[in-house]
Write an enzyme that holds these catalytic residues in place. Structure first.
Site, mmCIF file in Angstrom:
data_model
loop_
_atom_site.group_PDB
_atom_site.id
_atom_site.type_symbol
_atom_site.label_atom_id
_atom_site.label_comp_id
_atom_site.label_asym_id
_atom_site.label_seq_id
_atom_site.Cartn_x
_atom_site.Cartn_y
_atom_site.Cartn_z
ATOM 1 C CG ASP A 1 -2.537 2.937 5.241
ATOM 2 O OD1 ASP A 1 -1.763 2.545 3.751
ATOM 3 O OD2 ASP A 1 -3.508 2.065 5.249
ATOM 4 C CG ASP B 1 -6.235 2.621 0.018
ATOM 5 O OD1 ASP B 1 -6.904 3.317 0.322
ATOM 6 O OD2 ASP B 1 -5.888 2.460 -0.878
HETATM 7 MG MG LIG Z 1 -3.546 -0.211 4.092
#
Ligand SMILES: [Mg+2]
Ligand SMILES: [Zn+2]
Length: 179
Positions: free
Chosen positions: A8, A10
Site C-alpha cells: 500500500d 499512503d
Molecule cells: Mg493506506
C-alpha cells in the site's frame, strides 16, 4: 511465477496527508527503506497497489499522481530499492469497479502482467482493507502496520494474526514466516 510483496502507498510507504498528491508531501516513513531492502534481498519483487479515488473525485489529476510516483520511485531508487510496478485504482468508491482495494482486480493484473504467484505473495498495508485484499486475492498473508508509523500512535494495528510496528518489522515477520 515469482513472489511479490504488494505495498500500500499512503500511510504505509509515505505519510498519508489525506488524498496525498503533492510532490512536496512525499515523505518516506521510518523503516521503509530498511524493510524493502530486506525483502528485495530475500528475493521478493516489489509493487505498489493503491486506491487513488482523489482522481475520480476530481481532487487532483492523473498527472499529479504520476508526478508523485516519479518522485517516490526516485527517492527509493536512490536508496537502492526498485519498485517494479505501480497499480492504482483511480475510481470513485461508488463507481463499482473491480480494482478498488479490497477488490482483488489490481492483484489479478499483477499476476497476469508480471507473473506474480499470488499464493506465495504478501500484502503490507495500514488498513483493514489491505488485509482483506490479500484474503480475496488468495495471497500467502498480509501484515498491517500503523498508519503513518508507530511514532504517531494514531492507530494501533488491528487484532489480525500479523501486525508490526513499522515496515522493517513487517518485512522481518514475512521472512520469518517463510522459514
Ligand atoms: Mg493506506
Ligand atoms: Zn477502480
Amino acid at each position: 511465477m515469482s513472489r511479490f510483496v504488494f505495498l500500500d502507498r499512503d500511510g504505509t510507504l509515505v505519510r498519508d496527508a489525506g488524498y496525498t498528491h503533492r510532490v512536496e508531501d512525499c515523505e518516506l516513513l521510518p523503516g521503509v527503506v530498511d524493510g524493502l531492502r530486506r525483502l528485495a534481498q530475500a528475493g521478493y519483487r516489489l509493487a505498489i497497489v493503491t486506491n487513488q479515488s482523489g482522481i475520480g473525485r476530481g481532487y487532483f489529476r492523473s498527472a499529479d499522481f504520476e508526478a508523485f510516483q516519479r518522485r517516490l520511485l526516485q527517492d527509493l531508487a536512490r536508496a537502492g530499492i526498485s519498485i517494479e510496478a505501480t497499480y492504482h485504482c483511480p475510481h470513485r468508491p461508488d463507481a463499482g469497479c473491480d480494482c478498488r482495494t479490497p477488490e482483488p482486480g489490481l492483484l489479478f493484473r499483477a499476476r497476469d502482467e508480471l507473473g506474480a504467484d499470488l499464493a506465495r505473495s504478501w500484502v503490507i498495508g495500514d488498513s483493514e482493507r489491505d488485509i482483506e485484499l490479500a484474503r480475496r486475492a488468495g495471497c500467502a498473508g498480509a501484515v498491517r502496520v500503523p498508519k503513518n508509523g508507530a511514532a504517531e500512535g494514531a492507530e494501533t494495528p488491528g487484532t489480525g494474526a500479523h501486525s508490526a510496528p513499522d515496515l522493517a518489522a513487517a518485512a522481518a515477520k514475512i521472512l520469518e514466516r517463510e522459514r
